[in-house]
Design a protein around this motif. Structure first.
Motif, PDB file in Angstrom:
ATOM      1  N   MET A  45       2.446   1.393  -2.794  1.00 45.67           N
ATOM      2  CA  MET A  45       1.754   0.938  -1.663  1.00 45.67           C
ATOM      3  C   MET A  45       0.536   1.937  -1.232  1.00 45.67           C
ATOM      4  O   MET A  45       0.934   2.906  -1.411  1.00 45.67           O
ATOM      5  CB  MET A  45       2.665   0.734  -0.480  1.00 45.67           C
ATOM      6  N   ASN A  46      -0.541   1.301  -0.964  1.00 43.03           N
ATOM      7  CA  ASN A  46      -1.644   2.269  -0.354  1.00 43.03           C
ATOM      8  C   ASN A  46      -2.149   1.645   1.094  1.00 43.03           C
ATOM      9  O   ASN A  46      -1.890   0.463   1.345  1.00 43.03           O
ATOM     10  CB  ASN A  46      -2.733   2.162  -1.395  1.00 43.03           C
ATOM     11  N   THR A  47      -2.851   2.491   1.645  1.00 38.29           N
ATOM     12  CA  THR A  47      -3.442   2.123   2.828  1.00 38.29           C
ATOM     13  C   THR A  47      -4.748   2.510   3.004  1.00 38.29           C
ATOM     14  O   THR A  47      -5.238   3.456   2.562  1.00 38.29           O
ATOM     15  CB  THR A  47      -2.585   2.852   4.130  1.00 38.29           C
ATOM     16  N   LEU A  48      -5.597   1.573   3.427  1.00 35.75           N
ATOM     17  CA  LEU A  48      -7.248   1.813   3.554  1.00 35.75           C
ATOM     18  C   LEU A  48      -7.596   1.508   5.056  1.00 35.75           C
ATOM     19  O   LEU A  48      -7.052   0.711   5.822  1.00 35.75           O
ATOM     20  CB  LEU A  48      -7.807   0.885   2.658  1.00 35.75           C
ATOM     21  N   ARG A  49      -8.725   2.300   5.498  1.00 34.77           N
ATOM     22  CA  ARG A  49      -9.396   1.871   6.840  1.00 34.77           C
ATOM     23  C   ARG A  49     -10.247   0.713   6.543  1.00 34.77           C
ATOM     24  O   ARG A  49     -11.187   0.804   5.809  1.00 34.77           O
ATOM     25  CB  ARG A  49      -9.996   3.435   7.130  1.00 34.77           C
ATOM     26  N   VAL A  50      -9.853  -0.215   7.307  1.00 34.57           N
ATOM     27  CA  VAL A  50     -10.869  -1.548   7.266  1.00 34.57           C
ATOM     28  C   VAL A  50     -11.216  -2.005   8.682  1.00 34.57           C
ATOM     29  O   VAL A  50     -10.014  -2.038   9.430  1.00 34.57           O
ATOM     30  CB  VAL A  50     -10.152  -2.506   6.402  1.00 34.57           C
ATOM     31  N   ASN A  51     -12.300  -2.108   9.133  1.00 30.54           N
ATOM     32  CA  ASN A  51     -12.759  -2.619  10.363  1.00 30.54           C
ATOM     33  C   ASN A  51     -11.834  -1.900  11.608  1.00 30.54           C
ATOM     34  O   ASN A  51     -11.418  -2.519  12.447  1.00 30.54           O
ATOM     35  CB  ASN A  51     -12.274  -4.147  10.543  1.00 30.54           C
TER      36      ASN A  51
END
Length: 297
Positions: free
Chosen positions: A1-7
């Motif tokens: 599982m990964n996390t990205l900064r979006v909006n």
């Protein structure tokens, strides 16, 4: 599982298959996490030659939650909408559609096949109508258009969905009983309900994140979305609408209305399917998604 900064929020996601393949993006439904798109489903779809990405919508799972907002008052929401005013809510389905495109942007994916179930189907519809240059195909599963003339969800099913649940941190057994009763009610008739598997899924969701207010906030986002048919009339990508004959949440007329609103859409009505996606239907649904993705124009 990964996390990205979006909006300006965090979006959790994971990926199956080669990054060299065309992408299929899976959008989850109301108050549910990306794990409702199970690993076997994602792996089967990836085996057809796609990169498959599933993610937690905002306010669910390991993505950013909006718990600082007040718990939804359903009666107040209904009164505000009936008066013709727009209620104050933390986000809309359009914001969630923007998250979808933002995730593609951050991952460097120019275009993708968009697949959504239930509320995720509504979001997928908005993505296809709002960002046509980013969408290769659309598959809307067990969803609807927002047409006010369609038969509504029965009060009994709505009551089951919205009634307060026990806190699983204090009464896990009670919470599981509550969740399973609703899942059984909306399931189809063609296949036995696998209570053990569903119990394991709910336990996994609890372990990932528990936020009892998120369902209400997402119901509010749906409520203000309105009738999407005019927007759907502009969708110009290969489209498949999948719906279950036994769906008590959105009756089959909702799926038919979706298919009729989108030019050239295929309508797949499945006997014995409810408002769920049992493993026995994975192959049939994946066949449809792949067929739609391979269509030209």
């Amino acid at each position: 599982m990964n996390t990205l900064r979006v909006n300006d929020i965090d979006i959790a996601y994971d990926s199956y298959g080669s990054e060299k393949n065309e992408t299929i993006l899976l959008i989850a439904g109301l108050g549910t996490q990306m794990i409702r798109w199970t690993v076997p489903f994602c792996e089967m779809l990836a085996a057809r030659g796609f990169r498959v990405i599933r993610f937690d919508n905002r306010d669910t799972g390991l993505s950013t939650h909006f718990s600082n907002h007040a718990t939804l008052d359903f009666e107040a929401l209904a009164k505000t909408l009936m008066s013709g005013k727009r209620p104050e809510i933390p986000y809309t389905l359009d914001d969630m559609a923007n998250d979808t495109i933002g995730l593609l942007d951050t991952l460097g994916i120019e275009k993708a096949h968009i697949v959504g179930r239930s509320m995720g189907g509504m979001i997928a519809q908005l993505v296809a109508s709002k960002y046509p240059e980013r969408v290769l195909s659309l598959t809307s599963i067990m969803s609807t258009t927002g047409n006010p003339e369609l038969p509504p969800t029965s009060p009994e099913v709505m009551a089951l969905m919205t009634r307060p649940a026990p806190n699983p941190m204090e009464d896990e057994a009670g919470y599981l009983t509550h969740s399973i009763a609703f899942a059984k009610r909306i399931a189809g008739t063609a296949f036995p309900f696998d209570e053990d598997e569903y119990r394991s899924l709910i336990r996994e969701e609890i372990q990932r994140a528990y936020d009892p207010g998120s369902i209400g906030r997402q119901i509010a986002a749906i409520a203000v979305s309105g009738d999407r048919r005019a927007r759907l009339a502009k969708v110009n990508v290969p489209t498949l609408v999948i719906h279950g004959v036994d769906d008590p949440m959105f009756v089959p007329a909702c799926g038919k209305d979706t298919a009729e609103a989108i030019p050239g859409a295929e309508f797949m009505l499945l006997d014995g399917m409810g408002h769920d996606l049992p493993a026995q239907l994975f192959e049939k649904v994946i066949d449809g998604i792949e067929r739609t993705a391979r269509r030209k124009g």
